[in-house]
Scaffold this active site. Structure first.
Site, PDB file in Angstrom:
ATOM      1  N   PRO A 131      41.683  -8.439  10.691  1.00 48.59           N
ATOM      2  CG  PRO A 131      39.757  -9.983  10.958  1.00 48.59           C
ATOM      3  CD  PRO A 131      39.993  -8.449  10.860  1.00 48.59           C
ATOM      4  CG  ASN A 132      44.975 -11.769   8.771  1.00 54.96           C
ATOM      5  OD1 ASN A 132      45.320 -12.573   9.258  1.00 54.96           O
ATOM      6  ND2 ASN A 132      43.873 -12.497   8.181  1.00 54.96           N
ATOM      7  NE  ARG A 139      53.833 -13.406   6.393  1.00 56.82           N
ATOM      8  CZ  ARG A 139      53.519 -13.720   7.732  1.00 56.82           C
ATOM      9  NH1 ARG A 139      51.922 -14.724   8.168  1.00 56.82           N
ATOM     10  NH2 ARG A 139      53.980 -14.038   8.494  1.00 56.82           N
ATOM     11  CE1 TYR A 147      45.009  -6.327   1.079  1.00 54.58           C
ATOM     12  CE2 TYR A 147      46.468  -8.267   1.443  1.00 54.58           C
ATOM     13  CZ  TYR A 147      44.983  -7.489   0.592  1.00 54.58           C
ATOM     14  OH  TYR A 147      44.266  -7.847   0.894  1.00 54.58           O
ATOM     15  CG  ASN A 203      41.221  -1.739   6.723  1.00 57.08           C
ATOM     16  OD1 ASN A 203      40.746  -3.112   6.451  1.00 57.08           O
ATOM     17  ND2 ASN A 203      42.669  -1.926   6.114  1.00 57.08           N
ATOM     18  CB  ALA A 205      39.209 -10.527   4.756  1.00 58.62           C
ATOM     19  CD  GLU A 252      33.657  -0.372   3.827  1.00 57.98           C
ATOM     20  OE1 GLU A 252      33.084   0.793   3.547  1.00 57.98           O
ATOM     21  OE2 GLU A 252      34.372  -1.056   3.406  1.00 57.98           O
ATOM     22  CG  HIS A 288      38.333  -1.501   2.238  1.00 56.02           C
ATOM     23  ND1 HIS A 288      38.743  -2.467   3.169  1.00 56.02           N
ATOM     24  CD2 HIS A 288      37.097  -1.036   2.783  1.00 56.02           C
ATOM     25  CE1 HIS A 288      37.855  -2.858   4.177  1.00 56.02           C
ATOM     26  NE2 HIS A 288      36.497  -1.858   3.072  1.00 56.02           N
ATOM     27  CG  LEU A 289      46.086  -0.829   2.791  1.00 55.83           C
ATOM     28  CD1 LEU A 289      46.130  -1.661   3.369  1.00 55.83           C
ATOM     29  CD2 LEU A 289      46.448   0.344   3.075  1.00 55.83           C
ATOM     30  NE  ARG A 322      42.533  -7.567  -3.752  1.00 56.02           N
ATOM     31  CZ  ARG A 322      42.711  -8.058  -2.878  1.00 56.02           C
ATOM     32  NH1 ARG A 322      42.570  -6.937  -1.554  1.00 56.02           N
ATOM     33  NH2 ARG A 322      43.410  -9.190  -2.651  1.00 56.02           N
TER      34      ARG A 322
HETATM   35  O1  CA2 Z   1      42.047  -3.420   1.491  1.00 52.76           O
HETATM   36  C1  CA2 Z   1      42.731  -3.149   2.393  1.00 52.76           C
HETATM   37  O2  CA2 Z   1      42.636  -2.979   3.051  1.00 52.76           O
HETATM   38  C2  CA2 Z   1      41.268  -4.790   2.812  1.00 52.76           C
HETATM   39  O3  CA2 Z   1      40.596  -4.224   4.050  1.00 52.76           O
HETATM   40  C3  CA2 Z   1      42.745  -5.586   3.665  1.00 52.76           C
HETATM   41  C4  CA2 Z   1      41.968  -7.211   4.024  1.00 52.76           C
HETATM   42  C5  CA2 Z   1      40.877  -7.887   2.587  1.00 52.76           C
HETATM   43  O4  CA2 Z   1      40.694  -8.979   2.829  1.00 52.76           O
HETATM   44  C6  CA2 Z   1      39.946  -6.586   2.115  1.00 52.76           C
HETATM   45  O5  CA2 Z   1      39.218  -7.353   1.308  1.00 52.76           O
HETATM   46  C7  CA2 Z   1      40.660  -5.405   1.657  1.00 52.76           C
HETATM   47  C8  CA2 Z   1      43.145  -7.924   3.965  1.00 52.76           C
HETATM   48  C9  CA2 Z   1      44.044  -7.270   5.096  1.00 52.76           C
HETATM   49  C10 CA2 Z   1      45.368  -8.652   5.389  1.00 52.76           C
HETATM   50  O6  CA2 Z   1      46.611  -8.153   4.995  1.00 52.76           O
HETATM   51  C11 CA2 Z   1      47.342  -9.087   4.612  1.00 52.76           C
HETATM   52  C12 CA2 Z   1      48.801  -8.077   4.587  1.00 52.76           C
HETATM   53  C13 CA2 Z   1      49.545  -9.012   4.285  1.00 52.76           C
HETATM   54  C14 CA2 Z   1      49.632 -10.274   3.575  1.00 52.76           C
HETATM   55  C15 CA2 Z   1      48.490 -11.139   4.661  1.00 52.76           C
HETATM   56  C16 CA2 Z   1      47.159 -10.802   4.700  1.00 52.76           C
END
Ligand code: CA2
Length: 146
Positions: free
Chosen positions: A10-11, A18, A23, A74, A77, A98, A100-101, A107
């Protein structure tokens, strides 16, 4: 040629548009291109997917069995909430890296828990888009090396 499913949750389709302070400016299309280049270097085939829906991610994990030799995940959330994704990974018995960026351990407390980690081969986090390439390198070295 070994095939790897690269699955984004998701997202992650919003990357680069954003919250660049968290990120970075890299888009998901950029990450796809980076993975294609790494896969070519390593002699791997990749399929790159993103979904905002837990059920679709689960279906893609199920379908990976017999099609792909490994998964890079990845889960966004859902990493911190989804027992269903954990069960799906355990059920297909494929090696999963697994990714994550961001460094989820540096965090908020709720991001320190991963339901993916106990069923994953390993976890890479905190290195931005490079983490995906690191995951391909790790699979090449540890799973696909003959
Ligand atoms: O660090 C990562 O890759 C995460 O998987 C990114 C997720 C976050 O919930 C994890 O805790 C860590 C969020 C991805 C959402 O990415 C966005 C990108 C631009 C604007 C808003 C959200």
């Amino acid at each position: 040629m070994p095939s790897v499913l690269i699955l984004n949750g998701p997202n992650l389709n919003l990357l680069g548009t954003r919250q660049p302070e968290v990120y970075g400016k890299t888009t998901l299309a950029d990450i796809n291109a980076l993975c294609e280049a790494a896969a070519q270097r390593l002699g791997l085939t990749i399929v790159f997917e993103q979904s905002n829906h837990e059920g679709i991610l689960i279906d893609l994990i199920h379908a990976a069995k017999g099609t792909h030799g490994a998964i890079i995940l990845n889960a966004g959330a859902l990493t911190h909430t989804s027992i269903a994704l954990m069960d799906a990974i355990a059920s297909v018995e494929l090696p999963v890296v697994e990714v994550h960026l961001s460094n989820i351990h540096a965090r908020e407390e709720f991001r320190h828990t991963s339901y993916i980690a106990p069923v994953a081969l390993g976890q890479i986090c905190g290195f931005g888009a490079k983490g995906y390439e690191m995951a391909l390198d790790a699979l090449s070295e540890n799973i696909f090396k003959s």
